[in-house]
Scaffold this motif. Structure first.
Motif, short mmCIF file in Angstrom:
data_model
loop_
_atom_site.label_atom_id
_atom_site.label_comp_id
_atom_site.label_asym_id
_atom_site.label_seq_id
_atom_site.Cartn_x
_atom_site.Cartn_y
_atom_site.Cartn_z
N TYR A 41 0.83 -1.20 0.00
CA TYR A 41 0.00 0.00 0.00
C TYR A 41 0.86 1.25 0.00
O TYR A 41 0.49 2.27 -0.59
CB TYR A 41 -0.99 -0.02 1.18
CG TYR A 41 -0.48 0.54 2.48
CD1 TYR A 41 -0.52 1.91 2.74
CD2 TYR A 41 0.05 -0.30 3.45
CE1 TYR A 41 -0.05 2.43 3.94
CE2 TYR A 41 0.51 0.21 4.65
CZ TYR A 41 0.46 1.58 4.89
OH TYR A 41 0.93 2.08 6.08
N THR A 42 2.05 1.20 0.66
CA THR A 42 2.93 2.36 0.64
C THR A 42 3.56 2.53 -0.74
O THR A 42 3.77 3.66 -1.20
CB THR A 42 4.03 2.24 1.70
OG1 THR A 42 4.80 1.04 1.50
CG2 THR A 42 3.44 2.22 3.10
N GLN A 43 3.84 1.42 -1.42
CA GLN A 43 4.36 1.50 -2.79
C GLN A 43 3.35 2.16 -3.71
O GLN A 43 3.71 2.97 -4.58
CB GLN A 43 4.71 0.10 -3.28
CG GLN A 43 5.80 -0.60 -2.50
CD GLN A 43 5.90 -2.08 -2.82
OE1 GLN A 43 5.39 -2.54 -3.84
NE2 GLN A 43 6.55 -2.84 -1.95
N LEU A 68 6.96 6.25 4.25
CA LEU A 68 6.73 7.23 3.18
C LEU A 68 7.54 8.50 3.38
O LEU A 68 8.00 9.11 2.42
CB LEU A 68 5.24 7.54 3.08
CG LEU A 68 4.39 6.48 2.38
CD1 LEU A 68 2.90 6.74 2.62
CD2 LEU A 68 4.68 6.44 0.89
N ALA A 69 7.71 8.89 4.64
CA ALA A 69 8.50 10.09 4.92
C ALA A 69 9.94 9.91 4.45
O ALA A 69 10.51 10.81 3.80
CB ALA A 69 8.46 10.40 6.42
N LYS A 70 10.54 8.77 4.73
CA LYS A 70 11.91 8.51 4.30
C LYS A 70 12.00 8.37 2.79
O LYS A 70 12.96 8.83 2.16
CB LYS A 70 12.45 7.25 4.98
CG LYS A 70 12.69 7.42 6.47
CD LYS A 70 13.36 6.19 7.07
CE LYS A 70 12.49 4.96 6.93
NZ LYS A 70 13.13 3.77 7.53
N HIS A 71 10.99 7.74 2.20
CA HIS A 71 10.96 7.61 0.75
C HIS A 71 10.96 8.99 0.09
O HIS A 71 11.75 9.24 -0.84
CB HIS A 71 9.72 6.83 0.32
CG HIS A 71 9.49 6.82 -1.16
ND1 HIS A 71 10.13 5.94 -2.02
CD2 HIS A 71 8.69 7.60 -1.94
CE1 HIS A 71 9.74 6.19 -3.25
NE2 HIS A 71 8.86 7.18 -3.23
N CYS A 72 10.09 9.85 0.55
CA CYS A 72 10.01 11.19 -0.02
C CYS A 72 11.29 11.98 0.23
O CYS A 72 11.75 12.73 -0.64
CB CYS A 72 8.81 11.94 0.56
SG CYS A 72 7.21 11.26 0.06
N TYR A 73 11.88 11.79 1.40
CA TYR A 73 13.11 12.50 1.76
C TYR A 73 14.24 12.15 0.79
O TYR A 73 15.03 13.01 0.39
CB TYR A 73 13.51 12.13 3.18
CG TYR A 73 14.64 12.94 3.75
CD1 TYR A 73 14.43 14.25 4.23
CD2 TYR A 73 15.93 12.42 3.83
CE1 TYR A 73 15.47 14.99 4.76
CE2 TYR A 73 16.97 13.16 4.36
CZ TYR A 73 16.74 14.44 4.82
OH TYR A 73 17.77 15.17 5.36
N ARG A 74 14.29 10.89 0.39
CA ARG A 74 15.35 10.44 -0.53
C ARG A 74 15.01 10.74 -1.99
O ARG A 74 15.87 11.17 -2.76
CB ARG A 74 15.60 8.95 -0.35
CG ARG A 74 16.48 8.34 -1.43
CD ARG A 74 16.94 6.95 -1.10
NE ARG A 74 18.06 6.97 -0.15
CZ ARG A 74 18.84 5.92 0.09
NH1 ARG A 74 18.60 4.77 -0.51
NH2 ARG A 74 19.84 6.01 0.94
N GLN A 75 13.77 10.50 -2.38
CA GLN A 75 13.39 10.60 -3.79
C GLN A 75 13.20 12.04 -4.27
O GLN A 75 13.32 12.31 -5.46
CB GLN A 75 12.10 9.81 -4.05
CG GLN A 75 12.25 8.31 -3.88
CD GLN A 75 13.24 7.70 -4.85
OE1 GLN A 75 14.23 7.09 -4.46
NE2 GLN A 75 12.96 7.88 -6.14
#
Length: 222
Positions: A41-43, A68-75
């Motif tokens: 679901y996060t993907q 999701l916070a870390k994903h956005c921080y990196r992407q």
């Protein structure tokens, strides 16, 4: 009810809220790949980039394990990320999930109700991600017409709202969402659970969705 707590199984660390889901697991991090999105679901939620490719400001309602916070921080290194989390106990666990420890101009975690964050930020966020649960499950005031109006008002023109619903709650919310966002809505059923992810845009849906509008289950990763 039991508050948030951690469990560890090999390379995985998980966040639990006692009794709020089938197994109580709300987030899981793989220590060998801490920025990866473990749950499907996060993907799917991360597919907002198909709707809003270069967000300047991302608002998040619910920190959880920070996937999701870390994903956005990196992407999105040029994006400002603001997270509203109502539970001080959840925020206190951020270090266990390798969430950036210190807030700065690019990343901040605020101890507050997400609805209050929206009401204070009109026409601010290019993307709003709502993944907010507690021990009792989904927060009911995040499924009201008033809340969706706050989301609409806090988005910039062309911005995207992404909501994670668990179970059948999305059905009762669909009419309110549809009316507020003027039908610019796409639903996606997770393949391995009862989560339904909703994408709603403040403006027309993107051209790649032509022919798959309204309540269609369009895959944002295609």
């Amino acid at each position: 009810m039991q508050g948030p707590y951690l469990s560890e199984h090999g390379q995985y660390v998980s966040l639990h809220f006692g009794g709020s889901t089938t197994d109580g697991v709300h987030a899981t991090m793989d220590r060998t790949a801490p920025f990866d999105l473990v749950f499907s679901y996060t993907q799917i939620m991360a597919g907002f980039a198909r709707f809003t490719p270069l967000p300047r400001t991302i608002g998040m309602l619910g920190l959880g394990g920070g996937s999701l916070a870390k994903h956005c921080y990196r992407q999105f290194p040029n994006s400002r990320i603001v997270v509203a989390e109502i539970s001080a106990a959840v925020i206190a666990l951020r270090r266990h999930f390798l969430i950036p420890d210190d807030d700065d101009d690019r990343f901040s975690v605020l101890h507050m109700d997400g609805a209050a964050l929206l009401s204070k930020n009109t026409n601010t966020f290019d993307v709003i991600l709502v993944d907010a649960f507690n021990e009792a499950g989904h927060l009911p005031h995040f499924a009201t017409r008033a809340f969706y109006r706050e989301c609409y008002g806090a988005l910039t023109t062309g911005g995207t709202l992404v909501l994670n619903f668990s179970g059948e709650r999305w059905r009762s919310s669909f009419k309110r969402l549809h009316r507020t966002f003027r039908g610019h809505i796409v639903l996606y059923q997770c393949p391995d659970g009862d989560n339904v992810i909703v994408f709603a845009t403040k403006g027309p849906l993107p051209q790649w969705l032509t022919g798959r509008v309204g309540s269609s289950a369009a895959n944002p990763h295609r």
